[in-house]
Design a protein around this motif. Structure first.
Motif, PDB file in Angstrom:
ATOM      1  N   PHE A 113      95.553  -3.916 -55.243  1.00 34.21           N
ATOM      2  CA  PHE A 113      95.509  -2.727 -56.073  1.00 34.21           C
ATOM      3  C   PHE A 113      95.711  -3.164 -57.523  1.00 34.21           C
ATOM      4  N   THR A 114      95.135  -2.428 -58.446  1.00 31.26           N
ATOM      5  CA  THR A 114      95.420  -2.637 -59.861  1.00 31.26           C
ATOM      6  C   THR A 114      96.069  -1.377 -60.395  1.00 31.26           C
ATOM      7  N   LEU A 115      97.229  -1.548 -61.034  1.00 32.41           N
ATOM      8  CA  LEU A 115      97.920  -0.433 -61.647  1.00 32.41           C
ATOM      9  C   LEU A 115      97.668  -0.508 -63.154  1.00 32.41           C
ATOM     10  N   SER A 129      97.407  -3.584 -67.603  1.00 37.03           N
ATOM     11  CA  SER A 129      97.230  -3.463 -66.153  1.00 37.03           C
ATOM     12  C   SER A 129      97.968  -4.586 -65.445  1.00 37.03           C
ATOM     13  N   VAL A 130      98.310  -4.338 -64.184  1.00 32.61           N
ATOM     14  CA  VAL A 130      99.020  -5.291 -63.345  1.00 32.61           C
ATOM     15  C   VAL A 130      98.389  -5.248 -61.960  1.00 32.61           C
ATOM     16  N   SER A 163     101.742   7.055 -68.343  1.00 33.79           N
ATOM     17  CA  SER A 163     100.584   7.447 -67.525  1.00 33.79           C
ATOM     18  C   SER A 163     100.154   6.241 -66.712  1.00 33.79           C
ATOM     19  N   VAL A 164      99.897   6.453 -65.428  1.00 36.30           N
ATOM     20  CA  VAL A 164      99.482   5.358 -64.555  1.00 36.30           C
ATOM     21  C   VAL A 164      98.275   5.774 -63.725  1.00 36.30           C
ATOM     22  N   THR A 165      97.426   4.810 -63.452  1.00 32.47           N
ATOM     23  CA  THR A 165      96.324   4.988 -62.519  1.00 32.47           C
ATOM     24  C   THR A 165      96.363   3.803 -61.574  1.00 32.47           C
ATOM     25  N   ILE A 166      96.305   4.072 -60.278  1.00 36.00           N
ATOM     26  CA  ILE A 166      96.279   2.993 -59.307  1.00 36.00           C
ATOM     27  C   ILE A 166      94.931   3.007 -58.608  1.00 36.00           C
TER      28      ILE A 166
END
Length: 198
Positions: A113-115, A129-130, A163-166
């Motif tokens: 996954f990329t967060l 991103s992580v 704000s985060v998007t996974i």
């Protein structure tokens, strides 16, 4: 035990630098390496995004989760204010809690996954991103897997918004269930010493 100690000024437990301080009004503050962590978790079910890329909802043992398929093209996002207990200036450590859906293959490369994150405060906006990866062997037993990676610089002020998007971005494992995702954050107290300042 059973008695009250009256302290008219601050009381410290620990050394001069690393301690827990009880202020005169009873407020507790952690200083130095007196570290306490909390989770700022996001539920995938409340996530927002393009309907064509949102993962499907799936019910497992009467609980609704989000199911990220092996197509590696689904994502979900959300936004929250950092809590009052957040220690200003401390790093935020991304993580996710997942498990392999029953009957799915672990594959040979697991799942990635990329967060993607964006931190907004009055001094400006930072982003990055992580990647969060679980190996095939970690997924094999069907139990919850905790995945985490490098921390990023946190906020310098109270009320910053994260704000985060996974997104599922790699791996050949079958369908993976995302339970929660977010960031671990360091606390400097249970809340803050004042409503609008720390």
């Amino acid at each position: 035990i059973g008695s009250t100690v009256n302290v008219n000024s601050a009381m410290r437990v620990g050394d001069r630098t690393n301690n827990t301080t009880f202020e005169a009004d009873g407020s507790m503050v952690f200083n130095g390496t007196a570290t306490v962590w909390e989770d700022l978790n996001f539920r995938p079910l409340s996530g927002v995004g393009n309907p064509t890329t949102l993962p499907d909802c799936v019910t497992i043992n009467t609980t609704i989760h989000r199911e990220f398929t092996s197509a590696n093209n689904q994502l979900s996002g959300d936004s929250k204010e950092l809590p009052h207990s957040y220690k200003l200036g401390s790093a935020l450590s991304p993580h996710a809690h997942i498990f392999l859906k029953s009957g799915e293959s672990v594959g040979t490369t697991g799942v990635t996954f990329t967060l993607y994150w964006e931190l907004r405060q009055t001094t400006g906006t930072t982003s990055g991103s992580v990647t969060l990866t679980a190996t095939s062997s970690q997924l094999a037993n069907g139990n919850k897997v905790d995945i985490s990676n490098t921390a990023f610089a946190g906020a310098a002020e109270l009320g910053a918004n994260l704000s985060v998007t996974i997104a599922r971005t790699g791996g050949d494992a079958g369908d993976v269930i995302l339970m929660t995702y977010g960031c671990h954050y360091e606390c400097d107290s249970f809340g803050s010493s004042a409503i609008t300042t720390k």
